[in-house]
Design a protein around this motif. Structure first.
Motif, PDB file in Angstrom:
ATOM      1  N   ASP A   1      50.250  95.220  -1.882  1.00  0.00           N
ATOM      2  CA  ASP A   1      50.330  94.318  -2.991  1.00  0.00           C
ATOM      3  C   ASP A   1      51.114  93.126  -2.424  1.00  0.00           C
ATOM      4  O   ASP A   1      51.866  93.184  -1.374  1.00  0.00           O
ATOM      5  CB  ASP A   1      51.559  95.020  -3.748  1.00  0.00           C
ATOM      6  N   ILE A   2      51.037  91.922  -2.977  1.00  0.00           N
ATOM      7  CA  ILE A   2      51.686  90.704  -2.913  1.00  0.00           C
ATOM      8  C   ILE A   2      52.619  90.455  -4.434  1.00  0.00           C
ATOM      9  O   ILE A   2      52.170  90.825  -5.339  1.00  0.00           O
ATOM     10  CB  ILE A   2      51.081  89.595  -2.501  1.00  0.00           C
ATOM     11  N   ILE A   3      53.911  90.297  -4.220  1.00  0.00           N
ATOM     12  CA  ILE A   3      54.798  90.081  -5.311  1.00  0.00           C
ATOM     13  C   ILE A   3      55.245  88.978  -5.251  1.00  0.00           C
ATOM     14  O   ILE A   3      56.330  88.605  -4.132  1.00  0.00           O
ATOM     15  CB  ILE A   3      55.753  91.390  -5.543  1.00  0.00           C
ATOM     16  N   SER A   4      55.137  88.116  -6.230  1.00  0.00           N
ATOM     17  CA  SER A   4      56.020  86.934  -6.248  1.00  0.00           C
ATOM     18  C   SER A   4      57.325  87.376  -7.228  1.00  0.00           C
ATOM     19  O   SER A   4      57.252  87.755  -8.199  1.00  0.00           O
ATOM     20  CB  SER A   4      55.169  85.921  -7.125  1.00  0.00           C
ATOM     21  N   VAL A   5      58.480  86.894  -6.574  1.00  0.00           N
ATOM     22  CA  VAL A   5      59.786  87.097  -7.357  1.00  0.00           C
ATOM     23  C   VAL A   5      60.367  85.530  -7.382  1.00  0.00           C
ATOM     24  O   VAL A   5      60.483  84.957  -6.612  1.00  0.00           O
ATOM     25  CB  VAL A   5      60.663  88.184  -6.191  1.00  0.00           C
ATOM     26  N   ASP A   6      60.607  85.468  -8.704  1.00  0.00           N
ATOM     27  CA  ASP A   6      61.182  84.320  -9.221  1.00  0.00           C
ATOM     28  C   ASP A   6      62.517  84.659  -9.801  1.00  0.00           C
ATOM     29  O   ASP A   6      62.575  85.472 -10.549  1.00  0.00           O
ATOM     30  CB  ASP A   6      60.188  83.418 -10.370  1.00  0.00           C
TER      31      ASP A   6
ATOM     32  N   GLY B   1      77.783  76.027 -14.273  1.00  0.00           N
ATOM     33  CA  GLY B   1      77.039  75.266 -15.192  1.00  0.00           C
ATOM     34  C   GLY B   1      75.815  74.604 -14.453  1.00  0.00           C
ATOM     35  O   GLY B   1      75.046  73.732 -15.284  1.00  0.00           O
ATOM     36  N   PHE B   2      75.604  74.902 -13.490  1.00  0.00           N
ATOM     37  CA  PHE B   2      74.386  74.303 -12.746  1.00  0.00           C
ATOM     38  C   PHE B   2      73.321  75.376 -12.450  1.00  0.00           C
ATOM     39  O   PHE B   2      73.786  76.551 -12.109  1.00  0.00           O
ATOM     40  CB  PHE B   2      74.634  73.329 -11.640  1.00  0.00           C
ATOM     41  N   VAL B   3      72.040  75.157 -12.497  1.00  0.00           N
ATOM     42  CA  VAL B   3      71.019  76.017 -12.467  1.00  0.00           C
ATOM     43  C   VAL B   3      70.262  75.922 -10.765  1.00  0.00           C
ATOM     44  O   VAL B   3      70.077  75.106 -10.633  1.00  0.00           O
ATOM     45  CB  VAL B   3      69.814  76.015 -13.498  1.00  0.00           C
ATOM     46  N   GLY B   4      70.155  77.175 -10.468  1.00  0.00           N
ATOM     47  CA  GLY B   4      69.297  77.521  -9.263  1.00  0.00           C
ATOM     48  C   GLY B   4      68.158  78.243  -9.702  1.00  0.00           C
ATOM     49  O   GLY B   4      68.265  79.028 -10.373  1.00  0.00           O
ATOM     50  N   ASP B   5      67.062  78.052  -9.010  1.00  0.00           N
ATOM     51  CA  ASP B   5      65.671  78.500  -9.432  1.00  0.00           C
ATOM     52  C   ASP B   5      64.912  78.479  -8.036  1.00  0.00           C
ATOM     53  O   ASP B   5      64.423  77.398  -7.664  1.00  0.00           O
ATOM     54  CB  ASP B   5      65.057  77.434 -10.630  1.00  0.00           C
ATOM     55  N   SER B   6      64.379  79.402  -7.790  1.00  0.00           N
ATOM     56  CA  SER B   6      63.534  79.487  -6.568  1.00  0.00           C
ATOM     57  C   SER B   6      62.668  80.834  -6.731  1.00  0.00           C
ATOM     58  O   SER B   6      62.771  81.839  -7.096  1.00  0.00           O
ATOM     59  CB  SER B   6      64.460  79.656  -5.307  1.00  0.00           C
ATOM     60  N   ALA B   7      61.479  80.641  -5.665  1.00  0.00           N
ATOM     61  CA  ALA B   7      60.431  81.705  -5.801  1.00  0.00           C
ATOM     62  C   ALA B   7      59.998  82.071  -4.443  1.00  0.00           C
ATOM     63  O   ALA B   7      59.863  81.085  -3.786  1.00  0.00           O
ATOM     64  CB  ALA B   7      59.649  81.594  -6.983  1.00  0.00           C
ATOM     65  N   TYR B   8      59.563  83.340  -4.143  1.00  0.00           N
ATOM     66  CA  TYR B   8      59.152  83.651  -2.881  1.00  0.00           C
ATOM     67  C   TYR B   8      58.005  84.816  -3.130  1.00  0.00           C
ATOM     68  O   TYR B   8      58.197  85.721  -3.695  1.00  0.00           O
ATOM     69  CB  TYR B   8      60.064  84.106  -1.820  1.00  0.00           C
ATOM     70  N   THR B   9      56.847  84.668  -2.365  1.00  0.00           N
ATOM     71  CA  THR B   9      55.786  85.842  -2.306  1.00  0.00           C
ATOM     72  C   THR B   9      55.828  86.948  -1.260  1.00  0.00           C
ATOM     73  O   THR B   9      55.755  86.302  -0.415  1.00  0.00           O
ATOM     74  CB  THR B   9      54.616  85.144  -2.570  1.00  0.00           C
ATOM     75  N   PHE B  10      56.427  88.317  -1.597  1.00  0.00           N
ATOM     76  CA  PHE B  10      56.575  88.931  -0.535  1.00  0.00           C
ATOM     77  C   PHE B  10      55.402  90.024  -0.237  1.00  0.00           C
ATOM     78  O   PHE B  10      54.591  90.228  -1.271  1.00  0.00           O
ATOM     79  CB  PHE B  10      57.822  89.909  -1.051  1.00  0.00           C
ATOM     80  N   ALA B  11      55.235  90.377   0.904  1.00  0.00           N
ATOM     81  CA  ALA B  11      54.180  91.335   0.986  1.00  0.00           C
ATOM     82  C   ALA B  11      54.856  92.956   1.125  1.00  0.00           C
ATOM     83  O   ALA B  11      55.940  92.836   1.440  1.00  0.00           O
ATOM     84  CB  ALA B  11      53.583  91.293   2.704  1.00  0.00           C
ATOM     85  N   VAL B  12      53.747  93.665   0.338  1.00  0.00           N
ATOM     86  CA  VAL B  12      54.563  95.088   0.364  1.00  0.00           C
ATOM     87  C   VAL B  12      53.746  95.931   1.285  1.00  0.00           C
ATOM     88  O   VAL B  12      52.664  96.061   1.320  1.00  0.00           O
ATOM     89  CB  VAL B  12      54.248  95.513  -1.052  1.00  0.00           C
ATOM     90  N   GLY B  13      54.577  96.183   2.524  1.00  0.00           N
ATOM     91  CA  GLY B  13      53.938  96.925   3.597  1.00  0.00           C
ATOM     92  C   GLY B  13      52.887  95.931   4.130  1.00  0.00           C
ATOM     93  O   GLY B  13      53.183  94.882   4.406  1.00  0.00           O
ATOM     94  N   GLU B  14      51.785  96.524   4.705  1.00  0.00           N
ATOM     95  CA  GLU B  14      50.709  95.838   5.317  1.00  0.00           C
ATOM     96  C   GLU B  14      49.862  95.182   4.284  1.00  0.00           C
ATOM     97  O   GLU B  14      49.372  96.042   3.469  1.00  0.00           O
ATOM     98  CB  GLU B  14      49.943  96.588   6.303  1.00  0.00           C
TER      99      GLU B  14
END
Ligand code: MG
Ligand code: MG
Length: 258
Positions: free
Chosen positions: A89-94, A101-114
């Motif tokens: 699987d690939i999974i985008s985690v946002d 009072g200030f917002v942080g916002d980031s995302a990364y797409t991880f590989a699950v195993g191979e």
């Protein structure tokens, strides 16, 4: 209305986005076959709250969770569930937080195993398209320069750019003006000034660019069922350079230990 940030406000945004960077790295430690996306969500929420912040997504427009977890053909806004990640699987985690009072916002797409070489290439091109976009986030350039750079890189790999969702301004609110599309023409759109803080977040599909939304009202999937990748940085526009407020270095450290 576009709010330009003072240097003090940018430092507060840097702190918020640094916490998101660390939260994503904390989540990365647990990404493996068999873990549920809801478990990842709990890990993120506990980490955020133990660092004196609150999850920005939870309750936003009625969204139920701390993370958006979007697997394979899910583009963004996937709702954490009892789905157990599978090898390949690939999974985008946002992830979003509110700190001071200030917002942080980031995302990364991880590989699950191979994962397959095809999925790896999609992820590589998507991350590189983000970097190309960041290089355009300089005072005096226009928002269309960012979209053009992202689109050019993604399409050079044979991929398509999602049009239905875009990046955004960031500050005390998660979604401020302007919109930051991942497609466009050079020299078009609003001119970016010093102090503008934006999230650049390419959503790149292996197949067609079209998407649809599931009946849960949130999960955006590709129309053809092919995989999609997503990476997101918060960036402060400066004279002559982009100041990236997010870092993937904590994630890289976790992934290198595997
Ligand atoms: Mg965003
Ligand atoms: Mg995000």
């Amino acid at each position: 209305m576009i709010y330009l940030k003072t240097d003090e406000e940018i430092e507060l945004l840097r702190a918020s986005n640094m916490l998101v960077s660390k939260t994503l790295a904390e989540v990365a430690k647990f990404i493996e076959p068999g873990v549920t996306t809801l478990r990842l969500d709990t890990i993120a929420e506990e980490y955020i709250r133990s660092n004196g912040a609150i999850p920005a997504f939870k309750g936003y427009g009625g969204f139920p969770n701390t993370l958006c977890t979007s697997v394979n053909d899910q583009v963004v806004h996937g709702i954490p569930s009892d789905y157990a990640l599978q090898e390949g699987d690939i999974i985008s985690v946002d992830c979003g937080v509110v700190l001071n009072g200030f917002v942080g916002d980031s995302a990364y797409t991880f590989a699950v195993g191979e994962i397959s070489a095809e999925k790896k290439r999609l992820c590589d091109f998507t991350r590189e398209s983000l970097e190309e976009g960041v290089r355009q986030a300089i005072a005096g350039k226009r928002v269309g320069d960012i979209g053009w750079a992202v689109q050019t890189k993604a399409e050079s790999g044979g991929y398509s750019v999602v049009r239905t969702l875009v990046g955004h301004g960031l500050g005390r609110h998660m979604h401020e003006s302007p919109e930051v599309p991942n497609y466009g023409r050079r020299g078009t759109g609003i001119r970016m000034n010093k102090g503008l803080v934006i999230c650049i977040e390419p959503m790149i599909n292996m197949g067609v660019k079209q998407t649809r939304t599931l009946n849960d009202g949130w999960t955006v999937i590709t129309a053809d069922g092919k995989p999609s990748a997503h990476y997101e940085y918060a960036v402060a526009v400066r004279e002559g350079k982009a100041d990236v407020l997010t870092t993937f270095e904590f994630i890289n450290e976790v992934l290198q230990k595997r």
